[in-house]
Design a protein around this motif. Structure first.
Motif, PDB file in Angstrom:
ATOM      1  N   TYR A  64       8.276  24.209   8.758  1.00  0.00           N
ATOM      2  CA  TYR A  64       9.516  24.094   9.525  1.00  0.00           C
ATOM      3  C   TYR A  64       9.700  22.671  10.062  1.00  0.00           C
ATOM      4  CZ  TYR A  64      13.142  25.329  12.919  1.00  0.00           C
ATOM      5  OH  TYR A  64      14.312  25.401  13.642  1.00  0.00           O
ATOM      6  N   GLY A  65       8.654  22.106  10.636  1.00  0.00           N
ATOM      7  CA  GLY A  65       8.731  20.734  11.138  1.00  0.00           C
ATOM      8  C   GLY A  65       9.037  19.751  10.023  1.00  0.00           C
ATOM      9  N   ALA A  66       8.429  19.968   8.851  1.00  0.00           N
ATOM     10  CA  ALA A  66       8.679  19.072   7.719  1.00  0.00           C
ATOM     11  C   ALA A  66      10.152  19.112   7.316  1.00  0.00           C
ATOM     12  CB  ALA A  66       7.786  19.451   6.536  1.00  0.00           C
ATOM     13  N   VAL A  67      10.710  20.304   7.183  1.00  0.00           N
ATOM     14  CA  VAL A  67      12.118  20.432   6.785  1.00  0.00           C
ATOM     15  C   VAL A  67      13.048  19.901   7.866  1.00  0.00           C
ATOM     16  CG1 VAL A  67      13.952  22.116   6.368  1.00  0.00           C
ATOM     17  CG2 VAL A  67      11.815  22.335   5.172  1.00  0.00           C
ATOM     18  N   MET A  68      12.830  20.286   9.101  1.00  0.00           N
ATOM     19  CA  MET A  68      13.764  19.933  10.173  1.00  0.00           C
ATOM     20  C   MET A  68      13.782  18.443  10.485  1.00  0.00           C
ATOM     21  SD  MET A  68      15.456  22.618  11.106  1.00  0.00           S
ATOM     22  CE  MET A  68      15.504  23.082   9.402  1.00  0.00           C
ATOM     23  N   LEU A  69      12.634  17.779  10.340  1.00  0.00           N
ATOM     24  CA  LEU A  69      12.580  16.335  10.603  1.00  0.00           C
ATOM     25  C   LEU A  69      12.679  15.504   9.331  1.00  0.00           C
ATOM     26  CD1 LEU A  69       9.857  16.060  13.395  1.00  0.00           C
ATOM     27  CD2 LEU A  69      12.346  16.152  13.635  1.00  0.00           C
ATOM     28  N   GLY A  70      12.588  16.158   8.168  1.00  0.00           N
ATOM     29  CA  GLY A  70      12.659  15.420   6.915  1.00  0.00           C
ATOM     30  C   GLY A  70      11.447  14.547   6.675  1.00  0.00           C
ATOM     31  N   MET A  71      10.319  14.945   7.258  1.00  0.00           N
ATOM     32  CA  MET A  71       9.079  14.187   7.057  1.00  0.00           C
ATOM     33  C   MET A  71       7.901  15.146   7.022  1.00  0.00           C
ATOM     34  SD  MET A  71       8.348  12.398  10.814  1.00  0.00           S
ATOM     35  CE  MET A  71       9.899  11.571  10.965  1.00  0.00           C
TER      36      MET A  71
END
Length: 142
Positions: A61-68
């Motif tokens: 989720y963090g990867a998708v939401m922040l794009g990193m």
């Protein structure tokens, strides 16, 4: 934009778990999210603690939401803890900013979603996620 099909998500999970078993990692949990942060598929191996679902999902989720990917989030947290704390608050506390959240990219470099893996050391989690993504014929940004 192309989306991750259920069939491809299942392939990512199966291949991530095969990688983990071959490397003798601890029992794993693997979550695959689409580009909007929605769950496509999840699997938790026998022996993996039940809390691994939220951790695997939070990494993706963090990867998708922040794009990193998680590795970049961790570096950002070390350099600017206040930013990551605020971003996590804005996202409802749902992100886990450590390696193991790996972005899924198409052949043109566009983000299709993310894979989150939890169960072993974060670097091993990321390696399993990357193996699953690449086995499904996509690119991984970890």
């Amino acid at each position: 934009m192309a989306e991750i099909s259920l069939r491809r998500a299942r392939t990512m999970i199966r291949k991530a778990l095969e990688h983990a078993r071959g490397a003798e990692f601890k029992p794993m949990a693997v979550a695959v999210l689409d580009s909007g942060g929605n769950l496509i598929a999840f699997e938790r191996e026998d022996g993996a603690s039940p809390g691994r679902y939220e951790i695997a999902r939070g990494k993706a989720y963090g990867a998708v939401m922040l794009g990193m990917p998680g590795s970049a989030q961790m570096a950002r947290a070390e350099a600017q803890a206040y930013f990551v704390a605020c971003a996590n608050g804005a996202l409802g506390g749902g992100m886990i900013p450590v390696p193991g959240g790996v972005l899924v990219k198409d052949s043109k470099g566009r983000t299709m979603g993310a894979v989150g893996v939890s169960g072993d050391a974060s670097e091993n989690d990321a390696a399993a996620a990357k193996a699953g993504i690449e086995a499904a014929g996509l690119s991984a940004e970890d």
